[in-house]
Design a protein around this motif. Sequence first.
Motif, PDB file in Angstrom:
ATOM      1  N   GLU A  16       0.820  -1.211   0.000  1.00 35.29           N
ATOM      2  CA  GLU A  16       0.000   0.000   0.000  1.00 35.29           C
ATOM      3  C   GLU A  16       0.850   1.255   0.000  1.00 35.29           C
ATOM      4  O   GLU A  16       0.336   2.352  -0.183  1.00 35.29           O
ATOM      5  CB  GLU A  16      -0.907   0.012   1.237  1.00 35.29           C
ATOM      6  CG  GLU A  16      -1.840  -1.165   1.297  1.00 35.29           C
ATOM      7  CD  GLU A  16      -2.473  -1.299   2.673  1.00 35.29           C
ATOM      8  OE1 GLU A  16      -2.494  -0.299   3.407  1.00 35.29           O
ATOM      9  OE2 GLU A  16      -2.920  -2.412   3.001  1.00 35.29           O
ATOM     10  N   LEU A  17       2.154   1.104   0.238  1.00 34.12           N
ATOM     11  CA  LEU A  17       2.999   2.297   0.361  1.00 34.12           C
ATOM     12  C   LEU A  17       3.260   2.916  -0.991  1.00 34.12           C
ATOM     13  O   LEU A  17       3.137   2.285  -2.027  1.00 34.12           O
ATOM     14  CB  LEU A  17       4.333   1.912   0.999  1.00 34.12           C
ATOM     15  CG  LEU A  17       4.344   1.578   2.470  1.00 34.12           C
ATOM     16  CD1 LEU A  17       5.756   1.238   2.888  1.00 34.12           C
ATOM     17  CD2 LEU A  17       3.814   2.746   3.283  1.00 34.12           C
ATOM     18  N   ASP A  18       3.685   4.153  -0.916  1.00 31.89           N
ATOM     19  CA  ASP A  18       4.090   4.880  -2.091  1.00 31.89           C
ATOM     20  C   ASP A  18       5.372   4.244  -2.663  1.00 31.89           C
ATOM     21  O   ASP A  18       6.250   3.842  -1.895  1.00 31.89           O
ATOM     22  CB  ASP A  18       4.289   6.303  -1.564  1.00 31.89           C
ATOM     23  CG  ASP A  18       5.175   7.125  -2.412  1.00 31.89           C
ATOM     24  OD1 ASP A  18       4.711   7.455  -3.474  1.00 31.89           O
ATOM     25  OD2 ASP A  18       6.311   7.413  -2.006  1.00 31.89           O
ATOM     26  N   PRO A  19       5.507   4.071  -3.972  1.00 31.12           N
ATOM     27  CA  PRO A  19       6.643   3.315  -4.541  1.00 31.12           C
ATOM     28  C   PRO A  19       8.007   3.846  -4.103  1.00 31.12           C
ATOM     29  O   PRO A  19       8.932   3.054  -3.891  1.00 31.12           O
ATOM     30  CB  PRO A  19       6.462   3.487  -6.043  1.00 31.12           C
ATOM     31  CG  PRO A  19       5.037   3.808  -6.239  1.00 31.12           C
ATOM     32  CD  PRO A  19       4.563   4.494  -5.009  1.00 31.12           C
ATOM     33  N   GLY A  20       8.146   5.172  -3.952  1.00 34.05           N
ATOM     34  CA  GLY A  20       9.434   5.721  -3.538  1.00 34.05           C
ATOM     35  C   GLY A  20       9.852   5.193  -2.174  1.00 34.05           C
ATOM     36  O   GLY A  20      10.960   4.686  -1.983  1.00 34.05           O
ATOM     37  N   THR A  21       8.930   5.272  -1.210  1.00 27.45           N
ATOM     38  CA  THR A  21       9.217   4.765   0.139  1.00 27.45           C
ATOM     39  C   THR A  21       9.529   3.280   0.099  1.00 27.45           C
ATOM     40  O   THR A  21      10.468   2.813   0.743  1.00 27.45           O
ATOM     41  CB  THR A  21       7.991   4.987   1.048  1.00 27.45           C
ATOM     42  OG1 THR A  21       7.469   6.268   0.777  1.00 27.45           O
ATOM     43  CG2 THR A  21       8.356   4.864   2.499  1.00 27.45           C
ATOM     44  N   ARG A  22       8.719   2.563  -0.702  1.00 29.85           N
ATOM     45  CA  ARG A  22       8.901   1.118  -0.736  1.00 29.85           C
ATOM     46  C   ARG A  22      10.283   0.763  -1.276  1.00 29.85           C
ATOM     47  O   ARG A  22      10.975  -0.095  -0.748  1.00 29.85           O
ATOM     48  CB  ARG A  22       7.807   0.494  -1.607  1.00 29.85           C
ATOM     49  CG  ARG A  22       7.601  -0.967  -1.316  1.00 29.85           C
ATOM     50  CD  ARG A  22       6.323  -1.482  -1.937  1.00 29.85           C
ATOM     51  NE  ARG A  22       6.360  -1.347  -3.373  1.00 29.85           N
ATOM     52  CZ  ARG A  22       5.319  -0.942  -4.094  1.00 29.85           C
ATOM     53  NH1 ARG A  22       4.197  -0.605  -3.513  1.00 29.85           N
ATOM     54  NH2 ARG A  22       5.419  -0.861  -5.402  1.00 29.85           N
ATOM     55  N   ASN A  23      10.709   1.485  -2.346  1.00 30.29           N
ATOM     56  CA  ASN A  23      12.029   1.201  -2.908  1.00 30.29           C
ATOM     57  C   ASN A  23      13.134   1.500  -1.909  1.00 30.29           C
ATOM     58  O   ASN A  23      14.114   0.767  -1.810  1.00 30.29           O
ATOM     59  CB  ASN A  23      12.257   2.025  -4.166  1.00 30.29           C
ATOM     60  CG  ASN A  23      11.468   1.487  -5.328  1.00 30.29           C
ATOM     61  OD1 ASN A  23      10.920   0.391  -5.233  1.00 30.29           O
ATOM     62  ND2 ASN A  23      11.403   2.238  -6.397  1.00 30.29           N
ATOM     63  N   LEU A  24      12.965   2.583  -1.149  1.00 31.35           N
ATOM     64  CA  LEU A  24      13.981   2.937  -0.153  1.00 31.35           C
ATOM     65  C   LEU A  24      14.130   1.805   0.869  1.00 31.35           C
ATOM     66  O   LEU A  24      15.240   1.347   1.158  1.00 31.35           O
ATOM     67  CB  LEU A  24      13.593   4.237   0.559  1.00 31.35           C
ATOM     68  CG  LEU A  24      14.530   4.623   1.692  1.00 31.35           C
ATOM     69  CD1 LEU A  24      15.837   5.115   1.125  1.00 31.35           C
ATOM     70  CD2 LEU A  24      13.901   5.678   2.576  1.00 31.35           C
ATOM     71  N   LEU A  25      12.991   1.325   1.394  1.00 30.09           N
ATOM     72  CA  LEU A  25      13.033   0.248   2.388  1.00 30.09           C
ATOM     73  C   LEU A  25      13.646  -1.004   1.777  1.00 30.09           C
ATOM     74  O   LEU A  25      14.452  -1.692   2.408  1.00 30.09           O
ATOM     75  CB  LEU A  25      11.619  -0.056   2.888  1.00 30.09           C
ATOM     76  CG  LEU A  25      10.899   1.101   3.573  1.00 30.09           C
ATOM     77  CD1 LEU A  25       9.493   0.689   3.943  1.00 30.09           C
ATOM     78  CD2 LEU A  25      11.654   1.543   4.805  1.00 30.09           C
ATOM     79  N   HIS A  26      13.256  -1.269   0.539  1.00 31.30           N
ATOM     80  CA  HIS A  26      13.756  -2.454  -0.150  1.00 31.30           C
ATOM     81  C   HIS A  26      15.288  -2.397  -0.266  1.00 31.30           C
ATOM     82  O   HIS A  26      15.988  -3.359   0.062  1.00 31.30           O
ATOM     83  CB  HIS A  26      13.106  -2.492  -1.545  1.00 31.30           C
ATOM     84  CG  HIS A  26      13.233  -3.787  -2.250  1.00 31.30           C
ATOM     85  ND1 HIS A  26      12.537  -4.106  -3.365  1.00 31.30           N
ATOM     86  CD2 HIS A  26      14.007  -4.860  -1.995  1.00 31.30           C
ATOM     87  CE1 HIS A  26      12.856  -5.313  -3.770  1.00 31.30           C
ATOM     88  NE2 HIS A  26      13.749  -5.802  -2.956  1.00 31.30           N
ATOM     89  N   VAL A  27      15.807  -1.236  -0.700  1.00 32.85           N
ATOM     90  CA  VAL A  27      17.255  -1.108  -0.865  1.00 32.85           C
ATOM     91  C   VAL A  27      17.969  -1.255   0.471  1.00 32.85           C
ATOM     92  O   VAL A  27      18.985  -1.948   0.582  1.00 32.85           O
ATOM     93  CB  VAL A  27      17.604   0.239  -1.527  1.00 32.85           C
ATOM     94  CG1 VAL A  27      19.094   0.496  -1.461  1.00 32.85           C
ATOM     95  CG2 VAL A  27      17.148   0.244  -2.959  1.00 32.85           C
ATOM     96  N   MET A  28      17.410  -0.619   1.519  1.00 27.80           N
ATOM     97  CA  MET A  28      18.046  -0.709   2.840  1.00 27.80           C
ATOM     98  C   MET A  28      18.182  -2.173   3.264  1.00 27.80           C
ATOM     99  O   MET A  28      19.243  -2.610   3.704  1.00 27.80           O
ATOM    100  CB  MET A  28      17.210   0.022   3.897  1.00 27.80           C
ATOM    101  CG  MET A  28      17.146   1.503   3.768  1.00 27.80           C
ATOM    102  SD  MET A  28      18.605   2.322   4.383  1.00 27.80           S
ATOM    103  CE  MET A  28      18.683   1.762   6.053  1.00 27.80           C
ATOM    104  N   LEU A  29      17.075  -2.931   3.134  1.00 27.12           N
ATOM    105  CA  LEU A  29      17.117  -4.334   3.561  1.00 27.12           C
ATOM    106  C   LEU A  29      18.086  -5.134   2.694  1.00 27.12           C
ATOM    107  O   LEU A  29      18.869  -5.942   3.203  1.00 27.12           O
ATOM    108  CB  LEU A  29      15.717  -4.949   3.495  1.00 27.12           C
ATOM    109  CG  LEU A  29      14.765  -4.516   4.601  1.00 27.12           C
ATOM    110  CD1 LEU A  29      13.377  -5.069   4.363  1.00 27.12           C
ATOM    111  CD2 LEU A  29      15.268  -4.983   5.957  1.00 27.12           C
ATOM    112  N   LEU A  30      18.054  -4.878   1.381  1.00 28.58           N
ATOM    113  CA  LEU A  30      18.934  -5.654   0.502  1.00 28.58           C
ATOM    114  C   LEU A  30      20.404  -5.380   0.806  1.00 28.58           C
ATOM    115  O   LEU A  30      21.232  -6.289   0.775  1.00 28.58           O
ATOM    116  CB  LEU A  30      18.638  -5.340  -0.962  1.00 28.58           C
ATOM    117  CG  LEU A  30      17.490  -6.109  -1.589  1.00 28.58           C
ATOM    118  CD1 LEU A  30      17.433  -5.827  -3.074  1.00 28.58           C
ATOM    119  CD2 LEU A  30      17.644  -7.591  -1.356  1.00 28.58           C
ATOM    120  N   VAL A  31      20.734  -4.110   1.103  1.00 32.25           N
ATOM    121  CA  VAL A  31      22.135  -3.801   1.408  1.00 32.25           C
ATOM    122  C   VAL A  31      22.551  -4.491   2.705  1.00 32.25           C
ATOM    123  O   VAL A  31      23.618  -5.114   2.787  1.00 32.25           O
ATOM    124  CB  VAL A  31      22.352  -2.282   1.488  1.00 32.25           C
ATOM    125  CG1 VAL A  31      23.714  -1.966   2.064  1.00 32.25           C
ATOM    126  CG2 VAL A  31      22.222  -1.665   0.117  1.00 32.25           C
TER     127      VAL A  31
END
Lengths: 546, 197
Positions: free
Chosen positions: A204-219
């Motif tokens: 449900e999140l805005d794509p920008g926020t979601r991508n940020l969280l995704h990158v943080m976890l992946l790193v």
Amino acid sequence: MNIASFAPLAVVLPILGAALTFLLVRQSRAQRTVSIAVLSLTLLLECWLLASVWGGGTSAVNIGGWLPPWGIVMVVDQFSSLMLVVSSSVSLAVLIYATGQGMADGDQDAPVSIFHPTYLILVAGVSNAFLSGDLFNLYVGFEILLTASYVLMTLGGTGPRIRAGVTYVVVSVVSSVLFLIAIAMVYGATGTINMADLALKLAELDPGTRNLLHVMLLVAFGIKAAVFPLSFWLPDSYPTAPAPVTAVFAGLLTKVGVYAMVRTETLLFPGDTFNTPLMVAALLTMVVGILGALAQSDIKRLLSFTLVSHIGYMVFGLAMSSVAGLGAAVFYVAHHITIQTSLFLVTGLIERRGGSSSMDRVAGLAKLSPLLAVLFFVPGMNLAGIPPFSGFLGKLGLLQAGVQLGTPLAYALVIGGVLTSLLTLLAIARVWNRAFWRKPEDAEHPDPVLLADRADSARGVRAGKSNVTLLPRTMVGSTLGLVIFGVALTVFAGPLFRVADRSAVEMLDRTPYIQAVLGEDVPVPVLSQPGPGPAGDQPAGGQERR
Amino acid sequence: MSVNLTLLTVMGALYACGIYLILERSLTRVLLGLMLLANATNLLILATGGYAGLAPLYNKDTAPGEYNDPLPQALILTSIVISFAVTAFMLGIIYRTWVLARQDEIQDDAEDRRVAKTPSFDAEDDSVIPVETSEFPLTMLGTDGEGISDSQDGASGASGATVKVGDRKLEADETASEEQPGSLNVTPPPSQEGGGR
């Protein structure tokens, strides 16, 4: 009866065992018995868990009776239970190997008596990470295993180990801080850290926020899994630790990172936002890692680089996010844990028999100890992916999935995968030629133990202690057991591949996981439309956003 | 969601100092950097729990929305405990480094440096003909049991090594092509075992 009710035992048993062995610090025989018994019991329990979810089905347990979005959840599905069984089998073999080494050397001093409790805590941390159904518990699992690994890495506190330990500790702490920041941001954005709940709410999140969280976890997970630009720390720190410790680290720790990446990609952030960067990272990991391996002259360092390189295969399978790719990646993880650990165990034996793990010093082992040669040859060929071994089957599955996908990048990865496999063979063949086939006289700096008379070569002199058994039966036996386990993965590759594919189907579907945690009546949005998920009749979010 | 600006500023400052410190070469500063990073993260988690002044304890008159969120505080407690353990361990390592090396610095990996200095030419892999290491030297080519002669032995060859074959000498590189089943140069090996070894 809910099978997952017994899952917490996989974490609790090793911790209780650690407490008990800690009390028995002075009695090394009792300590050994307790730790081996505890680990065997855990392995039996996990085999039972795997058997119960073999055909399909996911079950979850709410710890302490707290309901899912709030409390801690442990989830047993095919992937997690398969990882548990493989990791516990490997840890048991390494434990027996380590006790054999301790007995052979007659070590009674303090650092070794601390080995057993720490090792059991490491196993508990690994189990916790595999079973965890919420992000923060995953973080705690990581911390348990990392803290134990800090102690094991610097066991004995010699100069090189302390130097390597500093690198390892600092890098691990930084990655943990990144993970914790990611958790805080996820919680701030969604108000929950339960993974099943997140799977619904992140959409449900805005794509920008979601991508940020995704990158943080992946790193954060990428550092732990040693994916290429973040893999610099691994070959620096692993080789200095004691042989059994390096073996268990190589088998388990990076794979926990890979496991977390798989969960992130399939459960939390499905869809293909980051598949292209992941594929590029996988390609670089494979190629750069194996090129590094070719430059090494120390066997342990060489194996550390092949470890980094082969993480690339798993990331490749994950990045394809197809059933074929993910299934092959799951199979590859199981194969690689076993094979990489057995190679490190054999290297420990080479070090004992040949006096060193440097290829400039070791030679002629094929004649001195044919059994050792076989023990190295089988997993070595398996790692390089020579048919009919499981390494070949796993790589074949990955390449097939890559060709199925058919994009130019996927073809580049297929070519990179074949190239990496060939270069792995080259690296293994170099070790083989130098350590096993050439004569000791031809080595640059042959170790005296190799030139010794054959009559008294079964026993040697090591650092002040006379008459040390060079190849104790326990150590050879446990290595042999693990090599046979690796061959069994080849023999039973059919059923194993089927269960890997089934687990890939379930993970990509997500519905079984989410419904097992949150209840049967939770609607799960269809993957192809990552639009706003239905609010539905799921339990109200853990926390109102203010 | 409103955030306390002071805490936010402090958090930023802690992150900045922490990152600066872990880039130092002195171990104690690295440790201080890690502690600052961990504390900054704790403040970040605290900020996700909402603003201050909400009810911390249960009271039956308080509306459900008026309670403070307890979960971030539980998370912070856990992370404090973890960072405490890691800090203690790092201190142990620093002390040990001091005992061993009398310096409080991150040390270079010697093996890394050695591998970096290794020339790309590897005598075993890249030289023209490798020194024969197998159990079966190529003496079958010679009739007199002399087998391979290296350039160091005096019999000089253009590329370093020659092999005496019958009554003529061959470049070492070409011996492989001579080793065909039908080659005239192959004569039965001498009766004595081995070459000049």
